[in-house]
Structures are given as C-alpha cells and as structure tokens.
Scaffold this motif. Structure first.
Motif, mmCIF file in Angstrom:
data_model
loop_
_atom_site.group_PDB
_atom_site.id
_atom_site.type_symbol
_atom_site.label_atom_id
_atom_site.label_comp_id
_atom_site.label_asym_id
_atom_site.label_seq_id
_atom_site.Cartn_x
_atom_site.Cartn_y
_atom_site.Cartn_z
ATOM 1 N N LEU A 23 -5.624 16.881 7.579
ATOM 2 C CA LEU A 23 -5.551 15.789 6.607
ATOM 3 C C LEU A 23 -6.014 14.480 7.231
ATOM 4 O O LEU A 23 -6.810 13.747 6.651
ATOM 5 C CB LEU A 23 -4.110 15.600 6.147
ATOM 6 N N TYR B 243 1.223 4.531 -2.691
ATOM 7 C CA TYR B 243 1.193 5.949 -2.322
ATOM 8 C C TYR B 243 2.583 6.576 -2.383
ATOM 9 O O TYR B 243 2.830 7.577 -1.747
ATOM 10 C CB TYR B 243 0.617 6.114 -0.918
ATOM 11 N N LEU C 182 2.815 10.203 -3.095
ATOM 12 C CA LEU C 182 2.395 11.059 -1.981
ATOM 13 C C LEU C 182 3.584 11.301 -1.046
ATOM 14 O O LEU C 182 3.820 12.418 -0.590
ATOM 15 C CB LEU C 182 1.250 10.408 -1.208
ATOM 16 N N SER D 101 -7.900 13.834 9.718
ATOM 17 C CA SER D 101 -9.306 13.667 10.069
ATOM 18 C C SER D 101 -10.232 13.774 8.863
ATOM 19 O O SER D 101 -11.426 13.635 9.002
ATOM 20 C CB SER D 101 -9.699 14.667 11.159
ATOM 21 N N LYS D 102 -9.675 14.028 7.667
ATOM 22 C CA LYS D 102 -10.560 14.198 6.513
ATOM 23 C C LYS D 102 -10.340 13.193 5.384
ATOM 24 O O LYS D 102 -11.247 12.953 4.600
ATOM 25 C CB LYS D 102 -10.381 15.609 5.909
ATOM 26 N N VAL D 103 -9.154 12.683 5.227
ATOM 27 C CA VAL D 103 -8.868 11.797 4.095
ATOM 28 C C VAL D 103 -8.114 10.566 4.570
ATOM 29 O O VAL D 103 -7.348 10.633 5.534
ATOM 30 C CB VAL D 103 -7.968 12.477 3.034
ATOM 31 N N TYR D 104 -8.316 9.479 3.851
ATOM 32 C CA TYR D 104 -7.533 8.295 4.164
ATOM 33 C C TYR D 104 -6.282 8.228 3.303
ATOM 34 O O TYR D 104 -6.306 8.488 2.111
ATOM 35 C CB TYR D 104 -8.338 7.010 3.932
ATOM 36 N N ALA E 249 -7.563 9.270 14.012
ATOM 37 C CA ALA E 249 -8.633 10.196 13.627
ATOM 38 C C ALA E 249 -9.601 10.435 14.783
ATOM 39 O O ALA E 249 -10.251 11.462 14.846
ATOM 40 C CB ALA E 249 -9.379 9.660 12.415
ATOM 41 N N ARG F 218 -1.011 6.663 7.084
ATOM 42 C CA ARG F 218 -0.558 7.745 7.975
ATOM 43 C C ARG F 218 0.951 7.795 8.103
ATOM 44 O O ARG F 218 1.533 8.838 8.361
ATOM 45 C CB ARG F 218 -1.112 7.554 9.385
ATOM 46 N N GLU G 143 0.824 -1.196 0.000
ATOM 47 C CA GLU G 143 0.000 0.000 0.000
ATOM 48 C C GLU G 143 0.867 1.258 0.000
ATOM 49 O O GLU G 143 0.600 2.221 -0.719
ATOM 50 C CB GLU G 143 -0.921 0.001 1.214
ATOM 51 N N GLN H 247 -4.401 3.381 14.074
ATOM 52 C CA GLN H 247 -5.774 3.004 13.791
ATOM 53 C C GLN H 247 -6.794 3.905 14.463
ATOM 54 O O GLN H 247 -7.935 3.969 14.042
ATOM 55 C CB GLN H 247 -6.003 1.546 14.193
#
Lengths: 278, 430
Positions: A114, A29, A32, A116-119, A275, A122, A25, A272
């Motif tokens: 970020l 990313y 990113l 708390s709004k997008v997956y 958020a 981390r 995974e 986990q």
C-alpha cells in the motif's frame, strides 16, 4: 462536460524536517481509519476455529496462570482483593498497551504494498492497528465484570472514571507505538527488540503484584513508568482498592500526552521517506 | 478558477544508493550506532559508500485542465518517479509542484485488495484507500458491483475469485472513483487481452471526456491514440515536449540510433533493450510456451576482456530462471564500442504473470560489476489455462500466484495410468 472547480489544491514540495500532524487531512480519511481498523480485527481471527473465543481465552488463561504461580505458589500479596481479580484488572490496561504496541509496531511493514503504491496519511496504519485492540479490550472488560460477579465483588462509583483511564492508556500506547512503527521501517532491529521490551516493561509494571511491595527507595523511579498510574487507576476503579493514584496518574497523563505528541512528530518526520525505504 | 491542472517547477528527486551493501536499503541499528560513534557530529549522509543518484532533475512542465498527457522515455528515464511524486507517494528532493483537483492514481489496479477479505469488504477498503468516503462508496456500490459482474460472489473472500473477477472488481472500483486528474502507469495492463482492451477503452473515455490524464506507457500506439501532448523524459530531464505524433517519432528515431542517456557509474552502458518472439518480431506480450528472445544493445568506452553477462527472468515471487556466463563460460572474448548481445529462452513454460528482466555484467574476474540493473525490461505472459488442457477459471486464478515456471511432468496414478502435463497449447486452441 464542464470541468468542475477544483476541490483541492495540493502543493508538493521537498520534505521538511519537522511537521505536525495534519488533523484536517486525517479527518478526511476518517473512513479509511475505520475500515483499516475493521480489517485488522476481522483478519486476526478470520481463519481460526475458535474465533472471538480467543479474545476471551487469552487474558483469562494468562490471569489464571499468574494466579496459580504468583498468587498460590509464590504467595504474593494481592491487597484486599482476590489475586485473580487483582491480576486481571492489571492485565486489562496492560494488554491494551502491549497489544497496541505489538500490532502497530509491525503494521507498516505489513502494508508495504500500500505504502509504495498509493498515497494516504501513513499514520492511519499504526493508528488503526492500535485502535483495533480496543475490540479485544471491550471483550476482556466484559470478562472482568463476569469475574467480579462470580466473586461477588461490589462495584463502586469509582467505575465512572474508567473511560478517562482508557483514554489515558490509549494515549500512552499510541505514543510509544508510533515511535516503534516508524523506527521499524528503518531499523528492523526493533521487530526483534519489541517482545523483550514488552516483557521487561510488564514486570516493571504492577500487574502480577501490587505497588505496595515495591521498595520505598525505588518508588520515585518506579512511578516514572507511565503504565503504573494507569494500572493503579484501573484497580481503583474496578476493585475500589487503595486510593485514587493522583500523582502516578498525573505522570501517566503527562507522559501519555508527551509521548503522543513526540510520537506523531517523529512519525511524520520519518514518514516522508517511507516509500523510498520500505 | 485556474485552467492549470498540474504545474511542476524544477522538480528533482535524488536517491542515495549504497554501493557496498547492495540492495538492502534499510539499516540495522548497529550500523547507525557505529556510524554515530565514529562521527558523532557528522551528518549521516556523508557516508562514504553512499552515492547520490538523481532520478529526476530540473523538471518543469504544465498540464492544462482536460489535457491528456503522455509520458515516454526508456527504463530509468524517471517516468515512474515523476508519477510517484505527483501522486504523493514519495516527496521530491527539490523544486515544487501544484496539483489542482482530486488525484486518482492507477499505479496498480487491485492495490490494497486483501485476499482474506470478501469482495464487499474489499470494495470499501479499496475505495477508502483511494480517498473516498464511506457514503461516496455507498452511492457507487451497486454500480461498481454491476460493472464488475460479481453480484453472487460479494461475500466470498477474494482469494477464491478467478483472476478475471479479481481484475474486474479492482478496475471497477478505480474507474468509479471519478478523479479530476487520473494518473496511469501502464503496469495496469496485466490480465487477458479482453481486459486490456476494456481498460484501454475506459482510459480513452476518461481522456476524451475532459478529464486530465497523465499516462505513462511504452506502448507508442496507445500514447498516440490517447494523448494530445507528450513529454519525453531522458536521463531524468525533459528532453522534448510537443504533439504526440512528432515526439513519438523523434523518440523512436533516437531509440533506433541508440541516442538515449544512460546513467550511473557503470562502465558498460545499455543503449537499448528489446524482446522478440521466435519470428524476430518485437514483442512485450507472450503466451505460455513462447520463445523469449532478449536483445541488449550495449556500448562501452573501454575494452573489457572476457566479460560475463547474466540475464535473469524474474516474477513477483523472485527469480524464475537465469542465463549466467559466470558458470556456463560462454562469454565473448572481449567487448569494446557498440554491440548487441542476445539471450534466447526457448519455449518458456511460463505461467500468465508479469515478468521483469534483470541484467548484470561482470568483469573477467567476476568480482566487479560493469553494469547492474534490477529491471532492464518488462514483459507479460498472457493466456487462458484452458488452452493448455488445464482447469478453467480456477486454474487462471491460481496461475497468477503459482510458481511461474512449469516444467513438463507426469502423474502416475494408482490405476497405472500416466498423465503427462505440460504448458503446451492443445490442438483445439491453436
């Protein structure tokens, strides 16, 4: 429009206590990671008048101050190399370590919005912060070569070991950083503890002095500091001084890998519920 | 290939709420060390002042590929929690879900934009956060820039963008992600009326082009327009599901009757909250200078003498203004059974921003909370600053981040002139 076959199947389930790092995974990313890293680098010097000059000035001024106080006034021995070279070669890996720790430590708090709004994985945030220090490191390394040139210090084939030493320094840095960044989300105490930890750790590492002045009786405990092997390795590679620090470096690598693995597990475990807490 | 896009089975999400420590969720190390010393082998969640609150419980449903599903329910029904679980921002406490297809969530447009970075840098950053690779962004880059109409400003930091440019760019990135499953929370509907229309159009395109859409909104007509099927959440559970028209009707009826689950251990229950304009029309969007009339329908089993209500309007920056009976002393003699309390803020000079309303009900000694909620209602203030004799695009941009409440003031200039400023509409804009 015909629906395309699903690219991905995601299973959403309650937290498990311990999960390993999902390397596949993280690889998806990867861009990113690079973009976050570039963001960190760009933002740091964006509105400063001197910009990239700071990257040169910071370690250089620190090294000069150390050279005056500890080298001149306190007359600390610096092996066979001039004190300035000795201290700068120690500051190189140290700043990599301390910088990574400092930036990664507070990185998650800085990206609350970020998280708390997008997956996204981390772990990309503290990793990117740690890697961004590599840019500073590269600049400082150039400064190091300048200093060597000015002093007329000869380069040796030992230099070829440098990349391995850098990886080793990074492993230790990232491992410790992951612990701090994850715990910082839960306990803001770590934010305040971090500068002290870094300061104490610095004097517990052979930066302003060489390992020779450490009392024999303390050496076994002293060698447990994973930065000792890395710093000695850097001096060996850059200044050709001393012998290749086999045992301390082995300890560094062992600690580095161990800390990295433990750090990822701890991070993944607390990740986990970020958020819900942040 | 399966035709099921989302399958949710018995999902539940519990939050632990600290009662004595109030709003602070993170801990200090000291608290945990003390805890550890007290009960070295106990689990930390046996903490006496922690209470478990189920935001969602036993929720199961299936969404077929290509369906546009609306999710409705009043505040606190669990809608946002559900979206957060499906977009993997938070993990469920129990149950599991299977999501087939790439998920794109529009929980908030512009999430991940950094003000110091340029438009170009932000497009890449935002795309990467939404799960795109660099080369995907390269392919769509020109399209995104053209859609957002920001070509000349590509290399300007977005902090210098007008709010319009900012929103267009953010929406363009999100709209070009082309996820197979689109998760939308209505909070994206900030911005001016034109932009709201544009984003609704884009969502409608997505819903009608065979994309799977999960849409949370309080806007019932939008739900009826966009969605084929509706899930109604109440008290964290699925209360009903079915065709958009029938569920929306059932929901509206229940709202009228006050027949909705309120939870928590508060001794006063809030049945319904609505906002009105000065003509008594129910509204969620206001313009600067409008009267904001907040109505709260409550219900209580017990009789409370001299309770205190406190209503606070909050913006992203914190509290804006507050009406608090604890110090104005204009409290009702007693409350019992069902009742409605209103709080009218006249001619509110509020900047165009999103706002929330916070409610606390205290006992007569002002020490006990009979009810407390961070957010009982949301509303948006929209408007162009040029209608208020202010500067144009730049003022619009600053208005988003400005101190939200603008009291009338006067500048006394060196040449002796007096320049009054107020958030009142100019004649030409009326």
């Amino acid at each position: 429009m015909t629906p395309s076959p699903p690219h991905t199947e995601i299973f959403i389930q309650p937290s498990k206590r311990w999960v390993g790092l999902d390397v596949a995974e993280l690889w998806r990313y990867r861009d990113l990671l690079i973009i976050l890293m570039m963001r960190d680098v760009k933002l740091r010097y964006k509105q400063t008048a001197l910009g990239i000059v700071w990257v040169v000035l910071q370690p250089l001024i620190a090294a000069i101050i150390f050279a005056i106080i500890f080298g001149r006034f306190a007359q600390l021995p610096s092996g066979n190399a001039p004190y300035l070279l000795m201290v700068f070669s120690g500051l190189l890996p140290w700043n990599l370590f301390a910088g990574a720790l400092q930036r990664a430590g507070n990185s998650l708090i800085g990206d609350t919005r970020l998280i708390s709004k997008v997956y996204f994985p981390r772990i990309a945030i503290p990793l990117a912060s740690s890697f961004s220090v590599l840019v500073d490191f590269a600049v400082a390394l150039v400064v190091m070569f300048f200093l060597l040139l000015i002093e007329g210090w000869p380069l040796t084939p030992n230099l070829l070991a440098l990349p391995i030493l850098v990886v080793c320094a990074l492993l230790v840095s990232i491992g410790v950083s992951l612990f701090f960044s994850a715990l910082n989300v839960y306990y803001r105490d770590f934010m305040y503890a971090l500068p002290f930890v870094i300061q104490v750790w610095m004097y517990a590492s052979p930066i302003v002095y060489t390992v020779e002045i450490v009392p024999e009786a303390l050496k076994p405990i002293y060698a447990l500091n994973p930065m000792v092997g890395v710093i000695e390795g850097f001096r060996w590679a850059l200044l050709g001084s001393g012998e290749f620090p086999v045992v301390p470096l082995a300890i560094s690598i062992l600690f580095g890998v161990g800390l990295f693995i433990a750090g990822t597990f701890v991070f993944q475990r607390v990740e986990q519920s970020f958020a819900d807490v942040i | 290939m399966t035709d099921i896009a989302v399958q949710v089975e018995n999902i539940g999400k519990a939050y632990r709420i600290a009662h004595s420590t109030g709003r602070r969720d993170y801990k200090t190390l000291q608290e945990d060390i003390v805890q550890l010393l007290k009960r070295p082998f106990g689990r930390s969640d046996t903490n006496a002042h922690m209470e478990t609150f189920w935001a969602l419980k036993d929720l199961s449903f299936t969404v077929l590929r290509g369906e546009a599903i609306g999710i409705i329910g009043h505040n606190g029904a669990g809608k946002s929690t559900l979206l957060k679980i499906l977009s993997r921002i938070t993990k469920p406490t129990e149950g599991h879900a299977k999501v087939s297809g790439r998920v794109g969530s529009l929980l908030e447009v512009g999430t991940g934009f950094h003000p110091e970075l340029t438009g170009r840098e932000n497009v890449y950053l935002n795309g990467a956060i939404l799960g795109m690779l660099r080369r995907d962004i390269d392919i769509h880059f020109d399209e995104i820039v053209a859609f957002a109409e920001i070509e000349q400003f590509l290399d300007t930091p977005v902090k210098r963008y007008s709010s319009g440019m900012y929103m267009r760019l953010a929406f363009a990135v999100a709209a070009h992600l082309k996820p197979e499953i689109l998760i939308i929370d209505e909070v994206l509907a900030v911005g001016d009326a034109a932009f709201q229309k544009k984003s609704m159009g884009k969502m409608s395109d997505a819903a009608h082009s065979g994309r799977t859409v999960l849409f949370v909104s309080h806007n019932m007509s939008a739900i009826e327009n966009l969605c084929t099927r509706v899930l109604w959440l109440d008290g964290g559970r699925l209360r009903a599901e079915g065709s958009a028209t029938s569920i929306v009707k059932q929901y509206m009826d229940a709202v009228e009757r006050g027949d909705l689950t309120t939870r928590g251990r508060s001794r006063v229950q809030i049945k319904r909250v609505w906002l009105q304009d000065e003509h008594g029309q129910v509204a969620t969007t206001f313009t600067p200078g409008d009267t904001i009339d907040i109505r709260i329908a409550f219900s209580t089993q017990e009789r409370f003498e001299q309770p205190y209500f406190s209503v606070t309007i909050e913006s992203r920056m914190g509290s804006v203004c507050c009406a608090n009976m604890v110090f104005d002393g204009r409290n009702p003699a007693a409350i019992e059974g069902d009742g409605v309390i209103g709080c009218v803020f006249r001619n509110m000079p509020l900047m165009p921003q999103p706002y929330t309303v916070r409610l606390v009900v205290y006992s007569s000694d002002a020490e006990q909370y009979l009810y407390e909620s961070q957010e009982i209602a949301r509303f948006n203030v929209v408007g162009a600053m040029s209608d208020y004799a202010m500067l144009g695009e730049r003022a619009d941009h600053f208005a988003q981040y400005a101190v939200p409440l603008v009291m009338p003031y006067e500048w006394l200039l060196p040449d002796g002139t007096c320049e009054p400023v107020a958030l009142t509409r100019t004649e030409s804009a009326r």
